[in-house]
Design a protein around this motif. Structure first.
Motif, mmCIF file in Angstrom:
data_model
loop_
_atom_site.group_PDB
_atom_site.id
_atom_site.type_symbol
_atom_site.label_atom_id
_atom_site.label_comp_id
_atom_site.label_asym_id
_atom_site.label_seq_id
_atom_site.Cartn_x
_atom_site.Cartn_y
_atom_site.Cartn_z
ATOM 1 N N LYS A 21 51.056 53.808 57.031
ATOM 2 C CA LYS A 21 49.868 54.499 56.540
ATOM 3 C C LYS A 21 50.196 55.971 56.338
ATOM 4 O O LYS A 21 51.042 56.526 57.029
ATOM 5 N N VAL A 27 48.229 59.874 55.580
ATOM 6 C CA VAL A 27 47.105 60.769 55.331
ATOM 7 C C VAL A 27 47.671 61.957 54.569
ATOM 8 O O VAL A 27 48.475 62.727 55.098
ATOM 9 N N ASN A 44 45.816 52.215 52.225
ATOM 10 C CA ASN A 44 46.630 52.846 53.272
ATOM 11 C C ASN A 44 46.906 54.321 52.996
ATOM 12 O O ASN A 44 47.647 54.960 53.748
ATOM 13 N N THR A 63 45.042 57.984 52.585
ATOM 14 C CA THR A 63 43.832 58.793 52.730
ATOM 15 C C THR A 63 44.138 60.177 52.172
ATOM 16 O O THR A 63 45.110 60.814 52.582
ATOM 17 N N VAL A 66 43.159 64.098 51.471
ATOM 18 C CA VAL A 66 42.349 65.207 51.970
ATOM 19 C C VAL A 66 42.785 66.483 51.249
ATOM 20 O O VAL A 66 43.982 66.766 51.153
ATOM 21 N N ILE A 117 39.293 66.414 60.555
ATOM 22 C CA ILE A 117 40.126 65.200 60.599
ATOM 23 C C ILE A 117 40.424 64.780 62.036
ATOM 24 O O ILE A 117 41.355 63.986 62.278
ATOM 25 N N SER A 118 39.637 65.273 63.009
ATOM 26 C CA SER A 118 39.915 64.972 64.422
ATOM 27 C C SER A 118 39.896 63.471 64.701
ATOM 28 O O SER A 118 40.707 62.961 65.484
ATOM 29 N N ASP A 119 38.965 62.745 64.067
ATOM 30 C CA ASP A 119 38.904 61.287 64.274
ATOM 31 C C ASP A 119 40.169 60.607 63.735
ATOM 32 O O ASP A 119 40.673 59.647 64.342
ATOM 33 N N ILE A 120 40.673 61.111 62.613
ATOM 34 C CA ILE A 120 41.900 60.534 62.050
ATOM 35 C C ILE A 120 43.083 60.789 62.978
ATOM 36 O O ILE A 120 43.919 59.907 63.198
ATOM 37 N N ASP A 170 42.817 58.389 65.884
ATOM 38 C CA ASP A 170 43.135 57.013 65.483
ATOM 39 C C ASP A 170 44.632 56.829 65.221
ATOM 40 O O ASP A 170 45.164 55.736 65.419
ATOM 41 N N MET A 171 45.288 57.887 64.760
ATOM 42 C CA MET A 171 46.715 57.768 64.443
ATOM 43 C C MET A 171 47.564 57.615 65.696
ATOM 44 O O MET A 171 48.627 57.001 65.673
ATOM 45 N N PHE A 221 50.824 62.100 58.877
ATOM 46 C CA PHE A 221 50.273 63.094 57.966
ATOM 47 C C PHE A 221 51.390 63.556 57.041
ATOM 48 O O PHE A 221 52.464 63.942 57.500
#
Length: 542
Positions: free
Chosen positions: A371, A373, A402, A404, A406, A429-432, A435-436, A454
């Motif tokens: 994935k 970001v 897959n 994202t 930003v 992007i704290s949730d990302i 999750d990562m 990232f």
């Protein structure tokens, strides 16, 4: 290892093996160390640390053997893995020409160790042959030979210029690293999930970051395993290893320098003040390498300019935690023509033609990292807008769940050196980030894995990219240390730790900038601002 000069070969000897390098055609062969007795009048030139490889600077010039003449220890990773930086190199022509003054460390085993190698004496038959050859040359001198002499001088000037650039690349960039025992080309996660431990180090490397692979191709192709023991993978990039101590009882540097502040007793570091190892490892891809303005965007193999994988590595007791990010040029066909400051960017191919190679790039990336970001920092107005818009259009055409995407207009949000505004991005992007996750390994094996990465870019993938990557890495590091119990739940990292941590990232930005742009990063105002903020214990940002 010892370096010997013989009549027809240069011979490197290490333990029970020797590497013979032909002075006639540059071929390499691995032989037992005892075969040194078969060499004609070998002379020990001194000691070297390892082999970088073999290179031919021009088709009209001989092959050259590149050796590590001097190294410096950068630090030691867990399990006693020593990491070195190449400080000086030696370059030897694989020809009949005498080597230059190599200035090697003398070999203490040989009483005839010398600073400057004596010329190898010829046998009587060789002398007669040489005299006959010289006589023939003198008798055949004619007008055309003057032109040949001029060509030879041009060739010598070319060779000298290329050698100067070669030395400059190693000495000035300060960016080549290696380890005999640790795989610098692979992250902790790849080392613990995809590597085959029984294979030799060079077979476990990530070929993207094996900088001297082509130079060692002859050794890689050797059938015997002994020859492959000479293969030393080198990365271009940056490595810094530091030990940080968590103590909240320390005064700031301003307080310590004040004459009114009484001296404080040194506090013993124990369980109350835990220490942990932090390493920053950046690996620059050997594909589409080149300087800024000469290398932009993507090529027809799906490789992008200034592609760097950066790993932040933390070790506490028996726990190793790793977080990986990448940077790379916007993967479309674009360029900046001319040499004036900040030339206007332009697109070189249309959307449809670009899409094939854009897809090729990200298919490779997703195969490795699963994935991605994408954080695009280019300006959303002005001259950079054309590149940002082309990037977003290609992401929409790729249409992959897959990926994202930003956008963050760095210059707009951080205008006037307000770098604390980067926290706007990290908060968004704290949730990302949560999750990562990250890679976590202990003595029992892998506890958890990083799920995606990232991929950060600006126009050059230098200053702005480095600041944002450092901000993301800081958020991850605090989570990691709190998870391990090194930091209390609501307590930030102490000021001294922050200063050293930020300086590591600033040094990382400098190194990558020198490799791509030829100059250090524009970090001086940033560092001054950073010290001002930290001296007041205002640690509210990246």
């Amino acid at each position: 290892m010892e370096l010997f000069q013989a009549k027809d070969h240069y011979i490197l000897q290490s333990g029970e093996r020797a590497l013979w390098c032909s002075r006639h055609d540059g071929t390499l062969s691995s032989r037992p160390a005892t075969d040194l007795l078969l060499a004609w009048n070998p002379i020990c030139l001194g000691l070297v640390e390892g082999i970088i490889g073999k290179v031919q600077l021009h088709t009209d010039l001989p092959w050259w053997l590149l050796l590590i003449r001097q190294k410096s220890l950068i630090g030691v990773l867990p399990e006693s893995h020593e990491i070195y930086k190449i400080s000086k190199i030696a370059v030897i022509p694989l020809s009949a020409a005498e080597p230059q003054d190599l200035e090697l460390e003398l070999c203490k085993k040989h009483h005839f160790g010398i600073n400057k190698p004596e010329k190898i004496t010829q046998s009587p038959d060789d002398s007669k042959f040489l005299l006959k050859t010289l006589t023939q040359i003198k008798s055949n001198v004619s007008v055309p030979n003057k032109k040949k002499g001029k060509d030879d001088k041009e060739k010598e000037r070319l060779e000298r210029r290329l050698l100067e650039e070669l030395f400059k690349m190693f000495m000035d960039s300060d960016s080549f690293y290696y380890s005999w025992t640790y795989n610098l080309t692979n992250s902790v996660q790849r080392q613990n999930t995809t590597e085959v431990p029984d294979q030799p180090l060079w077979k476990r490397v990530d070929e993207r970051f094996f900088w001297n692979r082509q130079m060692l191709q002859d050794l890689i192709e050797l059938e015997e395993d002994q020859g492959r023991s000479w293969i030393l993978p080198i990365i271009q990039g940056f490595v810094q290893i530091e030990e940080l101590v968590v103590s909240y009882n320390e005064s700031s540097d301003d307080e310590k320098s004040s004459p009114e502040t009484p001296p404080q007793e040194a506090t013993c570091v124990d369980d109350v003040h835990p220490r942990f190892l932090v390493a920053l490892i950046s690996r620059r891809s050997r594909h589409r390498a080149g300087m800024r303005y000469k290398r932009r965007g993507v090529d027809k193999n799906g490789n992008v300019a200034n592609y760097v994988e950066t790993e932040q590595f933390i070790h506490v007791h028996n726990h190793t935690l790793s977080f990986v990010q990448t940077r790379g040029s916007v993967p479309v066909f674009w360029s900046q023509a001319g040499y004036r400051y900040n030339p206007r960017p332009r697109l070189d191919k249309g959307e449809v033609e670009t899409n094939l190679y854009f897809c090729s790039h990200f298919n490779k990336e997703l195969e490795i990292y699963k994935k991605q970001v994408l954080i695009n920092l280019v300006d959303q107005t002005g001259r950079e807008k054309i590149i940002g818009d082309a990037y977003m259009k290609q992401v929409l055409m790729f249409n992959c769940s897959n990926l994202t995407y930003v956008t963050f207009d760095f210059h707009e949000h951080c205008r006037g050196m307000k770098f604390e505004n980067v926290q706007t991005l990290t908060d968004a992007i704290s949730d990302i980030i949560l999750d990562m996750k990250w890679c976590w390994v202990d003595q029992a094996g892998v506890i958890c894995k990083q799920d995606g990465i990232f991929r950060v870019n600006c126009m050059d993938c230098l200053d702005r990219t480095n600041v944002v990557q450092a901000a993301i890495a800081r958020v991850v590091m605090e989570q990691q240390l709190k998870k391990l119990g090194v930091l209390p739940p609501e307590q930030p990292l102490p000021v001294k730790c922050y200063r050293l941590y930020q300086m590591m990232w600033a040094n990382n930005g400098d190194a990558i900038s020198r490799q791509y742009a030829g100059t250090a990063a524009l970090k001086e105002p940033f560092i001054a601002e950073l010290k001002y903020r930290l001296s007041g214990c205002c640690v509210t940002w990246f």
